[in-house]
Design an enzyme around this catalytic site. Sequence first.
Site, PDB file in Angstrom:
ATOM      1  CG  ASP A  82      60.089  38.630  27.034  1.00 16.78           C
ATOM      2  OD1 ASP A  82      59.849  39.081  28.055  1.00 16.78           O
ATOM      3  OD2 ASP A  82      59.989  39.156  25.797  1.00 16.78           O
TER       4      ASP A  82
ATOM      5  CD  GLU B  92      56.729  38.871  30.557  1.00 11.53           C
ATOM      6  OE1 GLU B  92      56.323  39.854  31.025  1.00 11.53           O
ATOM      7  OE2 GLU B  92      57.231  38.499  29.556  1.00 11.53           O
TER       8      GLU B  92
END
Length: 587
Positions: free
Chosen positions: A265, A297
């Site tokens: 993340d 990400e």
Amino acid sequence: MTALAPRTAPCARPLGAFAREDGTTLFRLWAPEAPDGMALVIEGRSPLPAIPDAQGYVEILAAGCPAGTRYGYLLPDGTRIPDPASRLQDGGVHAWSIVAGSTPYPWRHPDWQPRPWEESVIQEVHAGLCGGYAGLCRRLPDLAALGINLIELMPIAAFPGPRNWGYDGVLPYAPDCSYGTPEALKHFIDCAHSLGIGVMLDIVCNHFGPEGNHLPRYASSFFRSDVSTPWGAAIDFRQPAVQRFFEDCAHRWLDEFHIDGLRLDAVHAIFGEAWLHALPGRLRARLPGRRIHLVIEDDANRDSLLESGYDARWNDPLHHVLHHLLTGERQGYYSHYCRHPAQILARCLEGRPPGTPGACLPLASFVSFLQNHDQIGNRARGERLTSLCASAARLRAAIALQLLSPAVPMLFMGEEYGSQTPFLYFTSYRNPRLAKAVRQGRLAVTEPFLDEADRTAGMPEPNAEATFNASKPEACPKTGHAWAAYYTRLLDVRARRLAPRLRGARALQARAIGPAAVQAAWRLGDGSRLSLYVNLGAEACPLPDRPQPAAPDCDALCFETDAAALIRFLQGELAPDCVLCFLESPT
């Protein structure tokens, strides 16, 4: 019980509690700023002083502490805190940590491997909203029949309270008990493998949640004082102990739980680029022979990370431009995608979305999605595209574009049957002041996207159980079967016609041919040519040059949204809200 002799050579050591065959357990904590009086506490025994060595490590070898022993650390003010590297909690992040056992799980498919990355079709799911691991097991046959071959679990690391959307975890090694036992998680993964479905896990290495993180009280060196993130002080990846903490955590999920891949993340909030570059190689070296999918990400869009061994990154620009074309929304970051959206879409399909430096990247370097937890959950009312998009035909065309292009597609849970259930941000903090602060924070996050209806209706209370219950995905009763049939048809085309050819695919051309229309072509791995024509506008647009041959071979046509669109295509125009897909064999 004895404290081990301090070590003089600086090194990073694994953290946590390690049970041994002789009934002893080694407790190791990195506590470089441990206050005087801090202690290891084992249930039913007197506390043992937790005194760090020259490198900040506390190491205590305790006898008579087999697997199942409850333990924690005691601060001078009497607060008992869990082990930050706890593998198992006795009911939550404020409870006892438990010494984990080493009894191996009886895997039925111990050598199972996921599909090659470019053949992946992902569904992102929240375990709690799907009924825990047992509920996920019940969903597996339907997902396999649909064509899903990789499930991505939103974070399951232990969090405060019985419900959380996942990104507020504070014990990253420990699976939260709200969804089931660790054995239930392993059973789910084993069942998925038996149906040909891999399992990825979303992990958070950039911050800890706001409740239950006690590291600043005894390991302030875990964080930086000179760099901050949206969640507070940045984690200090210059520290070898911090690097080892997160590497071992990632390895645990892959090794012990047979997880097939990880999604990291918001790596743009990890201020430790050297660690990020090294991680793929280190994990794969520790698990030789395993096919491990690693996805990031990254708002910074660093191609260098993909060159370091990550398979792909989330393609936010593609989402943003498609969302604008589908909904007309212009607020917030969608404002950057309103001018010349067809040109932006063409760049995304060519492998060079806005913000990406350098040459075109292989399309398998991107995960494409129309919806995900962020893009729905960060809306005040959590609306899905089935509620936001006025034209169902346009939404169907965008879905076809996503599933028939070479990028790795990802669906969000419920998308496959046209769910109109919102996905809201939800928590269960026990501190009223924290719950209020979170509510105010969510208002700030959603403010750029609020319209007058949002301001009138207000935002559902994140801490209310009703908000969690309202987010459980349900099929649309009238159209759910039709949506599922549509997805199944598209994924069947992808599996049969495209997947065997996707390795080595490269972009040939992508160009705007209308205000909301694009023509794109790719050379696939076997030399065949994949062509897509898409129009996400309300008006037909003329084709810039008549397709050659004028009447394509029927074998070349993979998919058309409707027969009328094909007829108009052969007459030289691209109908509104349509997609046509052609696959031409190598010449």
